[in-house]
Scaffold this active site. Structure first.
Site, PDB file in Angstrom:
ATOM      1  CG  HIS A   1      -4.497  10.923   1.976  1.00 35.80           C
ATOM      2  ND1 HIS A   1      -5.570  10.895   2.845  1.00 35.80           N
ATOM      3  CD2 HIS A   1      -3.639   9.956   2.400  1.00 35.80           C
ATOM      4  CE1 HIS A   1      -5.381   9.943   3.757  1.00 35.80           C
ATOM      5  NE2 HIS A   1      -4.211   9.367   3.504  1.00 35.80           N
TER       6      HIS A   1
ATOM      7  CD  GLU B   1      -5.345   2.794  -0.782  1.00 39.58           C
ATOM      8  OE1 GLU B   1      -4.517   2.170  -1.502  1.00 39.58           O
ATOM      9  OE2 GLU B   1      -5.225   2.890   0.458  1.00 39.58           O
TER      10      GLU B   1
ATOM     11  CD  GLU C   1      -6.171   4.759   4.045  1.00 46.08           C
ATOM     12  OE1 GLU C   1      -5.678   5.440   4.963  1.00 46.08           O
ATOM     13  OE2 GLU C   1      -5.488   3.986   3.326  1.00 46.08           O
TER      14      GLU C   1
ATOM     15  CB  THR D   1      -7.180  -4.797   1.555  1.00 46.79           C
ATOM     16  OG1 THR D   1      -6.291  -4.330   2.564  1.00 46.79           O
ATOM     17  CG2 THR D   1      -7.085  -3.904   0.337  1.00 46.79           C
TER      18      THR D   1
ATOM     19  CG  ASP E   1      -1.949   1.106   1.152  1.00 47.96           C
ATOM     20  OD1 ASP E   1      -2.504   1.329   0.064  1.00 47.96           O
ATOM     21  OD2 ASP E   1      -2.206   1.749   2.186  1.00 47.96           O
TER      22      ASP E   1
ATOM     23  NE  ARG F   1      -7.935   6.724   8.894  1.00 48.44           N
ATOM     24  CZ  ARG F   1      -7.184   6.701   7.823  1.00 48.44           C
ATOM     25  NH1 ARG F   1      -5.894   6.443   7.925  1.00 48.44           N
ATOM     26  NH2 ARG F   1      -7.701   6.907   6.622  1.00 48.44           N
TER      27      ARG F   1
ATOM     28  CD  GLN G   1      -2.525   4.349  10.349  1.00 51.04           C
ATOM     29  OE1 GLN G   1      -3.642   4.065   9.947  1.00 51.04           O
ATOM     30  NE2 GLN G   1      -1.660   4.986   9.605  1.00 51.04           N
TER      31      GLN G   1
ATOM     32  CD  GLU H   1      -7.856  12.936   3.196  1.00 49.63           C
ATOM     33  OE1 GLU H   1      -7.399  13.823   2.463  1.00 49.63           O
ATOM     34  OE2 GLU H   1      -8.057  11.765   2.818  1.00 49.63           O
TER      35      GLU H   1
ATOM     36  CE  LYS I   1      -3.636   2.158   6.653  1.00 53.59           C
ATOM     37  NZ  LYS I   1      -4.337   2.930   5.621  1.00 53.59           N
TER      38      LYS I   1
ATOM     39  CG  ASP J   1      -5.555  -0.246   2.885  1.00 53.34           C
ATOM     40  OD1 ASP J   1      -5.641  -1.458   3.088  1.00 53.34           O
ATOM     41  OD2 ASP J   1      -4.617   0.448   3.311  1.00 53.34           O
TER      42      ASP J   1
END
Length: 423
Positions: free
Chosen positions: A140, A208, A206, A264, A133, A244, A247, A371, A260, A240
């Site tokens: 971002h 992607e 996420e 996925t 990844d 948070r 992490q 975000e 993560k 993905d």
């Protein structure tokens, strides 16, 4: 014979102009149907799946390796190489053309080879050899940096010099529609003295794209831009999923790990690089100029529109919360692959490269809840007076992506996932 990307081509299979799967697309996937046969390779055309194994058995499709479409992954076909990929796509396009009677007028073969999408179960299209990844959207990376380090230190010093990435888990790459269990992990909010263990409370998505590597590269060797481009078989939509809060506590000093590793999701259809060729564009100007091995001599980004729908647990319909474009990516998929192999890392058939979260310059183009809600300080307002900062149990996310042609669109279908409670 017209090129498979020719906008004037029409299929004898009816295709709605708004369909993701016109004759100019022909994405590959793996499906099973009610005929009891095991999963095998097919191509999407309109609201049907074209069974390539049936065409191969009938002698209408010859790739020189009998049975390559009979298996449950695309890896054996990808191993045959770019020239064969292109020749096969051209032959499938020829068989589906409205003015070619070969399949059109063969009622029995048509009945066997064209499976209604409603009768098909779609599977993970590749055996994922490895998953990496990246972190390649400047918007971002800047947004995240501003949140956690302030405007003056938003981008780390290395970010503008190379595609940043980490090695994820191939074992938990799943196909669209697979339910995602809320992960558990170590949590330590800033106010806590010691960590605790429990369900993630700040679960995110996420947005992607995933580049599917279809050819090997030897250990110890680097790749040129041209070699890397030829190795990419195609692209999928990719979510993905990210924990948070897990992490935040674990990522120093080696980056994401359990935050993560739990899931996925990818779309079931792989849109080939060749089908995307008409939509190639230059990416953002790269300043400073990358080191020589990362410099690009051609456009390697794509004008590919993307949107995200969120259906909260209490809602019956999805609401769009993001629309952005793959063209905004600072580092292209080709550069990511070149950099990945630059140390001498061997690349394998079935490797999957996540682009990193795709965000654009506007607020409605942010490709993650981190975000969109600005780290939970600005909740999303949804219909029915529902608010979200991060994902709750039974919430569902769906991504769509497409390139708009002249009277047709080359699309990816959908990647969807629903959150179920932690055990």
């Amino acid at each position: 014979m017209p090129h498979p990307n020719d906008p004037s081509l029409r299929s004898f299979v009816p295709v709605d102009p708004a369909s993701d799967f016109p004759i100019q697309n022909l994405p590959y996937g793996v499906f099973s149907a009610k005929d009891g046969l095991t999963p095998r390779v097919g191509v999407a055309i309109g609201d049907h799946v074209l069974d390539l194994w049936k065409l191969e058995q009938d002698g209408r499709l010859d790739v020189g390796d009998l049975g390559v479409f009979a298996g449950p992954t695309l890896n054996p076909f990808m191993a045959l190489g770019p020239k064969l990929w292109s020749r096969t796509r051209a032959r499938i396009s020829e068989l589906l053309r409205h003015d070619n009677p070969e399949l059109r007028d063969n009622a029995e073969l048509r009945r066997l080879a064209l499976v209604p999408m409603t009768q098909a179960k779609l599977h993970l299209p590749i055996a994922v050899a490895g998953y990496t990844d990246f972190y390649s959207s400047k918007e971002h990376a800047t947004n995240v940096g501003v949140m956690f380090r302030g405007k003056d230190n938003a981008l780390q010093p290395n970010w503008l010099h190379m595609p940043i990435g980490y090695n994820g888990r191939a074992s938990t790459v799943v196909v669209s529609g697979t339910k995602v269990r809320r992960p558990r992990g170590q949590l330590k909010p800033p106010s806590a003295e010691l960590p605790s263990f429990g369900p993630c409370k700040r679960l995110d998505f996420e947005l992607e794209m995933g580049a599917v590597v279809g050819q090997r590269s030897p250990m110890g060797e680097m790749l040129t831009e041209a070699q890397a481009e030829q190795m990419i078989f195609g692209f999928v939509l990719l979510n993905d999923w990210s924990a948070r809060d897990i992490q935040q506590w674990e990522y120093v000093p080696l980056g994401p790990f359990q935050a993560k590793a739990f899931a996925t999701s990818i779309s079931p259809w792989i849109v080939t690089r060749e089908a995307l060729e008409p939509f190639r564009v230059h990416g953002p100007e790269q300043d400073p100029v990358p080191l020589p091995y990362l410099r690009q001599m051609q456009p390697n980004n794509y004008d590919l529109q993307l949107d995200v729908g969120l259906r909260a647990a209490q809602m019956k319909q999805s609401t769009r919360i993001c629309r952005t474009n793959f063209k905004y990516m600072y580092w292209s998929s080709v550069q990511q692959l070149v950099h990945h192999a630059s140390s001498g890392c061997a690349m394998n058939i079935g490797d999957l490269l996540g682009s990193g979260t795709i965000s654009g310059p506007e607020k409605d183009q942010r490709g993650s809840l981190l975000e969109i809600s600005w780290n939970g300080t600005e909740p999303i307002e949804l219909p029915g007076d529902i608010k979200r900062t991060f994902l709750e149990d039974d919430d569902s996310l769906s991504f769509h992506g497409w390139c708009q042609g002249d009277g047709y669109r080359v699309g990816f279908g959908e990647v969807e996932g629903t959150i179920v409670p932690a055990e």
